[in-house]
Design a protein around this motif. Structure first.
Motif, PDB file in Angstrom:
ATOM      1  N   ARG A  80       0.834  -1.207   0.000  1.00 19.38           N
ATOM      2  CA  ARG A  80       0.000   0.000   0.000  1.00 19.38           C
ATOM      3  C   ARG A  80       0.868   1.255   0.000  1.00 19.38           C
ATOM      4  O   ARG A  80       0.564   2.224  -0.710  1.00 19.38           O
ATOM      5  N   GLU A  81       1.961   1.243   0.757  1.00 23.04           N
ATOM      6  CA  GLU A  81       2.866   2.394   0.793  1.00 23.04           C
ATOM      7  C   GLU A  81       3.500   2.608  -0.578  1.00 23.04           C
ATOM      8  O   GLU A  81       3.606   3.741  -1.060  1.00 23.04           O
ATOM      9  N   LYS A  82       3.897   1.515  -1.204  1.00 20.80           N
ATOM     10  CA  LYS A  82       4.501   1.615  -2.536  1.00 20.80           C
ATOM     11  C   LYS A  82       3.480   2.152  -3.539  1.00 20.80           C
ATOM     12  O   LYS A  82       3.794   3.025  -4.349  1.00 20.80           O
ATOM     13  N   THR A  83       2.250   1.651  -3.454  1.00 17.99           N
ATOM     14  CA  THR A  83       1.198   2.133  -4.350  1.00 17.99           C
ATOM     15  C   THR A  83       0.924   3.610  -4.099  1.00 17.99           C
ATOM     16  O   THR A  83       0.751   4.390  -5.048  1.00 17.99           O
ATOM     17  N   ARG A  84       0.910   4.021  -2.855  1.00 21.21           N
ATOM     18  CA  ARG A  84       0.687   5.428  -2.526  1.00 21.21           C
ATOM     19  C   ARG A  84       1.815   6.292  -3.072  1.00 21.21           C
ATOM     20  O   ARG A  84       1.572   7.370  -3.637  1.00 21.21           O
ATOM     21  N   GLN A  85       3.059   5.818  -2.939  1.00 18.43           N
ATOM     22  CA  GLN A  85       4.199   6.578  -3.466  1.00 18.43           C
ATOM     23  C   GLN A  85       4.131   6.681  -4.985  1.00 18.43           C
ATOM     24  O   GLN A  85       4.402   7.751  -5.557  1.00 18.43           O
ATOM     25  N   LEU A  86       3.774   5.584  -5.650  1.00 17.53           N
ATOM     26  CA  LEU A  86       3.651   5.626  -7.114  1.00 17.53           C
ATOM     27  C   LEU A  86       2.535   6.570  -7.538  1.00 17.53           C
ATOM     28  O   LEU A  86       2.682   7.323  -8.515  1.00 17.53           O
ATOM     29  N   GLN A  87       1.425   6.529  -6.824  1.00 16.30           N
ATOM     30  CA  GLN A  87       0.316   7.422  -7.153  1.00 16.30           C
ATOM     31  C   GLN A  87       0.730   8.879  -6.939  1.00 16.30           C
ATOM     32  O   GLN A  87       0.397   9.746  -7.745  1.00 16.30           O
ATOM     33  N   ALA A  88       1.484   9.137  -5.874  1.00 16.63           N
ATOM     34  CA  ALA A  88       1.965  10.495  -5.629  1.00 16.63           C
ATOM     35  C   ALA A  88       2.922  10.936  -6.730  1.00 16.63           C
ATOM     36  O   ALA A  88       2.880  12.085  -7.189  1.00 16.63           O
ATOM     37  N   ALA A  89       3.779  10.007  -7.170  1.00 17.68           N
ATOM     38  CA  ALA A  89       4.699  10.332  -8.256  1.00 17.68           C
ATOM     39  C   ALA A  89       3.932  10.607  -9.546  1.00 17.68           C
ATOM     40  O   ALA A  89       4.273  11.523 -10.304  1.00 17.68           O
ATOM     41  N   LEU A  90       2.885   9.836  -9.827  1.00 19.97           N
ATOM     42  CA  LEU A  90       2.075  10.073 -11.023  1.00 19.97           C
ATOM     43  C   LEU A  90       1.342  11.402 -10.929  1.00 19.97           C
ATOM     44  O   LEU A  90       1.222  12.128 -11.925  1.00 19.97           O
ATOM     45  N   PRO A  94       4.383  15.910 -14.694  1.00 19.41           N
ATOM     46  CA  PRO A  94       3.679  16.841 -15.569  1.00 19.41           C
ATOM     47  C   PRO A  94       2.789  16.090 -16.552  1.00 19.41           C
ATOM     48  O   PRO A  94       3.061  14.947 -16.909  1.00 19.41           O
ATOM     49  N   GLU A  95       1.745  16.750 -16.977  1.00 22.27           N
ATOM     50  CA  GLU A  95       0.824  16.132 -17.939  1.00 22.27           C
ATOM     51  C   GLU A  95       1.558  15.958 -19.262  1.00 22.27           C
ATOM     52  O   GLU A  95       2.345  16.805 -19.667  1.00 22.27           O
ATOM     53  N   PRO A  96       1.318  14.859 -19.973  1.00 21.89           N
ATOM     54  CA  PRO A  96       1.979  14.685 -21.273  1.00 21.89           C
ATOM     55  C   PRO A  96       1.449  15.728 -22.258  1.00 21.89           C
ATOM     56  O   PRO A  96       0.281  16.085 -22.245  1.00 21.89           O
ATOM     57  N   ALA A  97       2.352  16.192 -23.079  1.00 21.65           N
ATOM     58  CA  ALA A  97       1.966  17.209 -24.071  1.00 21.65           C
ATOM     59  C   ALA A  97       1.059  16.576 -25.113  1.00 21.65           C
ATOM     60  O   ALA A  97       1.266  15.452 -25.554  1.00 21.65           O
TER      61      ALA A  97
END
Length: 119
Positions: A80-90, A94-97
């Motif tokens: 869950r911590e890893k998923t939370r970190q990945l979600q925070a990173a996502l 920046p939004e893709p151009a």
């Protein structure tokens, strides 16, 4: 006079023998009761030992299950911590151009066949 001594000795020996028989009977009953009590106590001790062994096995089994559950919980917590970190990173990325369509890949031919002529 001689017979009176024999009678006196027989008269004294008869009650003594009777008392001896009664005492032997009474002590035999007491001994049997004590042996029965000892046997009962021994069986209770054996049962207690058996129950203690069974309880130890159950405690050992429960401790193993608890450690497995804790391990699984820690792994799921880590996941869950890893998923939370990945979600925070996502979320922080920046939004893709957006690529305009005119620079996108050419549209396929309208007739449905690939162009095979060299350019």
């Amino acid at each position: 006079m001689e017979t009176s001594w024999w009678v006196l000795a027989a008269t004294a020996a008869l009650p003594a023998a009777a008392v001896w028989c009664v005492d032997r009977w009474r002590h035999g009953r007491q001994r049997a009761a004590l042996m029965a009590h000892l046997d009962k106590t021994e069986r209770a001790r054996q049962f207690a030992v058996q129950q203690a062994l069974q309880a130890r096995k159950q405690v050992e089994k429960l401790q193993k299950e608890l450690s497995e559950h804790r391990r699984a919980a820690s792994q799921s917590t880590a996941q869950r911590e890893k998923t939370r970190q990945l979600q925070a990173a996502l979320d922080a990325a920046p939004e893709p151009a957006v690529v305009p369509e005119d620079t996108a890949a050419p549209a396929p031919p309208t007739h449905g066949f690939a162009d095979t002529l060299p350019m």
